[in-house]
Design a protein around this motif. Structure first.
Motif: not given
Length: 586
Positions: A504-512, A521-530
């Motif tokens: 959402d371009q708010d300066g915070k990481l959302d997805l890796v 893993k960092k709190p509040g971040v989603q992780y998806q394996k390719l």
């Protein structure tokens, strides 16, 4: 707070329980003396009680917002309906070939004359005949030709073993029943009861279906049916009984679907829910849970939303490779009122939420019907739309376009009203027809090529966007002869590959999106394996691919109809199986 109408809770529950105590299929026994036809059907209240039971056959929340294949090619999930895989087989029984409801309706119509209150009899006969039309049109959509029964026949009656009647004969009877309902049902507006307006709206729906189905499937005799649909819609429109609900263009559309009580200015018929009955549904749970398919809008539909200024998103260079934030900016406001887009806040929340990939396979996560988190456990009580005035306007415009006589004035009293709600520019007929959208032309290869091709395509765009997730898309594809779209790949968001994303371009990481070993893993971040999240070009990125290892299949010669169960074919040798299906179950 819910209205005070006890009946309106679709609680014809007493009636349902009463009649289910009888022989469910044939009503041959009357264990309660009050139900014996010689003692019943004498008063208006008895007619009402009996016809109340018919309302349970209307679609519920699951059928409207969730059940596949109703959502057609609008929605991807982590499971596929048999209709999408070409794996349907002929059942031994069931399969929609049931006549119990018809038996009950005809039983009522055979006995309602016992009521001396002529006004009540005409009114409730109108309700019964609406439901008989509803019953038979469902059968036409599912099977095509079906046996027509207008009386109550006993098991040993030879009429029970007749051949299928032509869909044209059956449809004519459906229209006859609806016209009776239009003439005799009450004309007081209600979002829960069958009225004259419900019957007119439904007539506009089924005439559009049948007219375009016959046109695109080469069955003939379609023009007069579309004209009937136009007349029904026009009568309803001229009555000024309904209007398009408006508030703020950034929230009016969304408000329709989260309203505790159906918004009566636009909802012609709805399924009512209430915690007091209790009668609740699970829209929050099914849409937001990781356990029920993880539904998500497909990118093909996201592409169809116009820009806020009315220009086409698909005219942008490399539009399929535009990321989530950019592709959701300055679009038709209905997009941000249907799925999570940057800046989305759940009802009652003070912070924003990005799409949750654990519960949406495409990343385009629905917010339509979603209430506050307190309802997430499956206790939603917002009413669900069955027929909206918006659909009537769309039916009117499409039928006129298919007939080749749509005018700008027609658009101004139909499509324009939908666009006005969300502050979108009007559809201009001359511009649409002079330069049909290439993206839509490729999407609908069977569309009629005529002087109004562009208008037909734009109305299909409008219909898809306005009515998304209301359970009508599958039937639209069938009538347009576009079932093959169900066998095409369903895609989700575009990503350039493995990496970190601020959705959402708010300066915070959302997805890796990562390859190999999972990062810390960092709190509040989603992780998806390719590889678990499949992109069409693998490590080189691309759109999310839904169910890449499952083949989708559509057989043009047979899949527009369902098969008749083998047991029925064996019991009645006058029945003939639908083309492509046979008696052996294949």
């Amino acid at each position: 707070m819910k209205t005070n109408n006890t009946y309106i809770k679709f609680a014809a529950f007493a009636a349902v329980l009463l009649f289910n105590s009888c022989n469910d299929q044939y009503l041959e026994r009357y264990p309660l003396s009050e139900l014996a036809p010689e003692n019943y059907f004498r008063t208006a209240s008895e007619l009402q009680t009996y016809t109340n039971a018919f309302y349970s056959d209307l679609p519920d929340a699951l059928a409207i917002h969730y059940n596949n294949p109703n959502q057609g090619d609008d929605e991807a999930r982590n499971t596929l309906a048999a209709e999408f895989q070409g794996t349907r087989t002929t059942p031994s029984s069931g399969g929609g070939w049931s006549w119990t409801v018809l038996r009950k309706i005809n039983f009522y119509l055979a006995n309602s004359h016992k009521c001396a209150d002529e006004g009540a009899r005409l009114q409730y006969d109108g309700v019964a005949r609406f439901f008989r039309a509803y019953f038979y049109f469902d059968k036409i959509q599912r099977f095509g030709d079906v046996p027509l029964y207008e009386t109550v026949n006993e098991l040993d009656d030879p009429a029970m073993f007749k051949a299928r009647d032509s869909r044209k004969i059956v449809f004519a009877k459906v229209i006859e029943d609806l016209d009776y309902a239009i003439a005799n049902c009450r004309d007081t507006k209600s979002a829960q009861l069958i009225t004259k307006w419900t019957a007119l709206a439904y007539k506009s729906r089924i005439c559009l279906f049948e007219g375009t189905f016959r046109k695109y499937h080469g069955l003939g005799d379609w023009e007069a049916i579309l004209e009937e649909g136009v007349k029904a819609a026009d009568e309803l429109m001229k009555s000024n009984t309904y209007s398009i609900y408006k508030s703020d263009e950034k929230r009016a559309y969304h408000e329709l679907f989260i309203a505790e009580d159906a918004i009566a200015s636009e909802m012609i018929l709805s399924r009512q829910y209430s915690a007091a009955v209790p009668y609740v549904h699970s829209a929050n749970f099914y849409i937001l849970s990781a356990s029920y398919g993880r539904p998500g809008m497909v990118k093909q539909l996201v592409n169809s939303y116009l820009m806020k200024d009315g220009t086409r998103f698909t005219d942008k260079p490399n539009f399929e490779k535009i990321g989530f934030y950019e592709e959701t900016q300055n679009r038709d406001p209905r997009l941000s009122q249907t799925i999570r887009t940057p800046g989305y806040k759940r009802i009652g929340a003070t912070t924003t939420s990005v799409p949750d990939f654990a519960t949406s396979v495409t990343g385009y996560q629905y917010i339509k019907y979603i209430l506050a988190p307190a309802f997430d456990a499956g206790q939603s009580t917002n009413d669900m739309p069955i027929i909206r005035y918006a659909e009537v306007l769309l039916n009117y415009a499409e039928a006129k376009a298919e007939l080749g006589n749509l005018t700008q004035a027609d658009i101004d009293r139909s499509i324009k009203l939908l666009r006005d709600r969300v502050g979108m520019p009007n559809l201009l007929l001359s511009a649409a027809n002079s330069a049909p959208d290439p993206y839509l032309l490729a999407s609908y290869p069977h569309v009629t090529k005529s002087g109004q091709t562009g208008a037909i395509l734009e109305i299909r765009r409008e219909r898809r966007i306005e009515l998304v997730k209301e359970g009508l898309r599958y039937q639209d594809l069938l009538r347009w002869k576009e079932g093959a779209k169900l066998a095409q790949p369903f895609y989700g968001m575009y990503f350039s590959g493995a990496g970190e994303y601020d959705l959402d371009q708010d300066g915070k990481l959302d997805l890796v999106i990562y390859q190999g070993t999972a990062p810390t893993k960092k709190p509040g971040v989603q992780y998806q394996k390719l590889g678990e999240l499949v992109l069409e070009n693998g490590s080189n990125g691309g759109r999310i691919v839904n169910l890449p290892d499952i083949d989708k299949k559509w057989i043009e010669s047979k899949d527009y109809y369902y098969p008749i169960p083998t047991q029925e074919l064996q019991l009645n040798n006058k029945l003939e199986q639908n083309e492509g299906w046979d008696k052996s179950g294949t």
